[in-house]
Design an enzyme around this catalytic site. Structure first.
Site: not given
Ligand code: PLP
Length: 447
Positions: A303-306, A374-375, A404
């Protein structure tokens, strides 16, 4: 007295080149010395859409999806939508053969409205609401990742037909990342500790529900992990647990989802996950663990996101002023900050930044890039090199801001969130418009 003596923060040096580890592949300088991405000059985008603006390189997103599919030809690659969830991205990643993981009703709605096949949607979350579970079931999504005993009760009451579920386990692996995103360790809010009574109870409860079909386990170790060995260890522990379920319940689980968390480089020299190494380590671990427990090889999901969207994104800011503090730092103030990029304040993240409207060739100075909010902690980048003659109105570009950023953005100080502008083949198009003051006022209905 020279300028350098008056302001010691001013330093000479050649401007660094654009590092391919942090910029989209199609980043160049044009004949006028301006940075272009996908064939579009960033300065032109700043002029047309204002600043701050998130620029997103469509081809870079697609290329990252292809890199995953190539490195893991047999695995299901599930895009973790929390990194950046807008319809265009949902569309691109599914066109490239990825599934989509959502963790709220909002993300689910965006995926569905982008036409993502519900069967290819998987839902996460340690606190899914009644409404969210109902919406997920009504849409007929592929899998729901169960995170609590209460959720099992709720799901079994709501389900009117068979629903595949995974159980989220914490495999007790500490990847030593930032505490806020270390999710593989036992004592935390997500999932059930592996090999615990609670996990055993959760498995037994799901198996007792006629409409819930437990197909496998899920784990997510954390974020920004560059050592693939952690995933090998997770495979070994999870397969051992799957073998235990077979012994105790006579059920063979077929799916193993190893979550995301693969590191990207935010600045040149930062370590990133090597997908070839990761693939080899997961394969080896699967071979040995399945042989050890005489367990049939499960289907693997990642499950890559970043790692899909981070490098495709670049944020544009305009310089508002340059301030030299006697005996202190030089601050370059820009028109964005912690509301469009809260990662610096949240995790101490570090970024690089360059001037985008010209190719600097002269002397540079060491500066902190300060946000407008404002920080005093609203500093976007520390000790970065920018041209000594930087002027208000110039455009700065901060790479590796695709993940993100928009999804974590706020309207702090009642400053609306930036637009997202996609670039491809020399064209740009607005995917998300800027949040206006009128938008903010329209929600303020109670006076
Ligand atoms: C369950 C789950 N899967 C996948 C991801 C994606 O992580 P990343 O964006 O670091 O690959 C996250 C991120 O918090 C997550 O909580």
């Amino acid at each position: 007295m020279t300028l350098l003596e008056i302001f010691p923060s001013l330093r000479s040096g050649m401007p660094s080149r654009l590092d391919s580890a942090v910029w989209p592949r199609e980043t160049h300088y044009d004949d006028a010395g301006r940075i272009t991405i996908g064939g579009v000059a960033l300065a032109d985008i700043a002029d047309q859409y204002g600043t701050p603006t998130y620029v997103l390189d469509e081809d870079e997103v697609r290329e990252r999806c292809r890199a995953y599919r190539k490195a893991f030809p047999e695995a299901e690659i599930i895009y973790a939508a929390k990194a950046l969830m807008i319809r265009a991205v949902a569309d691109w990643v599914t066109q490239e053969g990825l599934s989509v993981d959502v963790c709220s009703g909002g993300e689910l709605a965006i995926a569905l409205s982008a036409g993502v096949d519900p069967k290819r949607i998987i839902m996460h979350g340690n606190g899914k609401s009644f409404d969210e579970l109902e919406a997920a079931l009504a849409a007929g999504i592929g899998r729901i990742v169960v995170d609590s005993l209460a959720e099992i009760t709720l799901l079994s009451a709501l389900a009117t037909r068979e629903q595949k579920v995974l159980l989220r386990l914490t495999p007790g692996i500490d990847v030593h990342g930032h505490p806020a995103v270390r999710t593989g360790v036992t004592d935390q809010k997500f999932g059930f500790p592996i090999d615990s009574e609670a996990a055993t109870e959760a498995v037994a409860r799901i198996l007792r529900q006629p409409r819930l079909k437990l197909v496998g386990f899920h784990c997510h170790l954390g974020s920004q992990i560059n050592d693939p060995d952690y995933y090998g260890e997770a495979v070994r522990r999870m397969i051992a647990e799957m073998a235990r379920v077979r012994v105790e319940h006579g059920v063979i689980l077929t799916d193993l989802d190893l979550g995301g968390g693969h590191a990207v480089a935010y600045r040149g020299g930062d370590p990133a996950m090597n997908l070839t190494d990761l693939s080899a380590i997961i394969e080896d671990a699967l071979d040995s663990a399945c042989a050890r427990w005489h367990f049939p090889r499960p289907s693997i999901a990642l499950e890559p996101g970043r790692a899909i969207v981070a490098r495709a994104g670049v944020t544009l800011y305009r310089v508002l002023g340059v301030k030299h503090i006697d005996g202190g730092h030089t601050y370059v103030t820009v028109d964005g900050g912690m509301s469009d990029n809260p990662r610096v304040a949240l995790y101490g993240a570090q970024y690089s930044v360059v001037v985008a409207n010209r190719h600097p060739t002269g002397m540079q100075m060491t500066v902190n890039v300060a946000g407008r909010f404002c920080e005093s902690g609203d500093i976007l980048a520390t000790d970065v090199q920018l041209p000594i003659d930087l002027r208000p109105g110039e455009v700065l570009a901060m790479p590796c801001t695709g993940a993100y950023h928009h999804s974590l953005a706020s309207a702090y100080n009642s400053v609306g969130r930036p637009p997202i502008v996609a670039v491809r083949h020399g064209q740009c198009r607005e995917l998300v418009r800027r949040e206006t003051t009128a938008d903010l006022l329209s929600r303020d209905i109670g006076w």
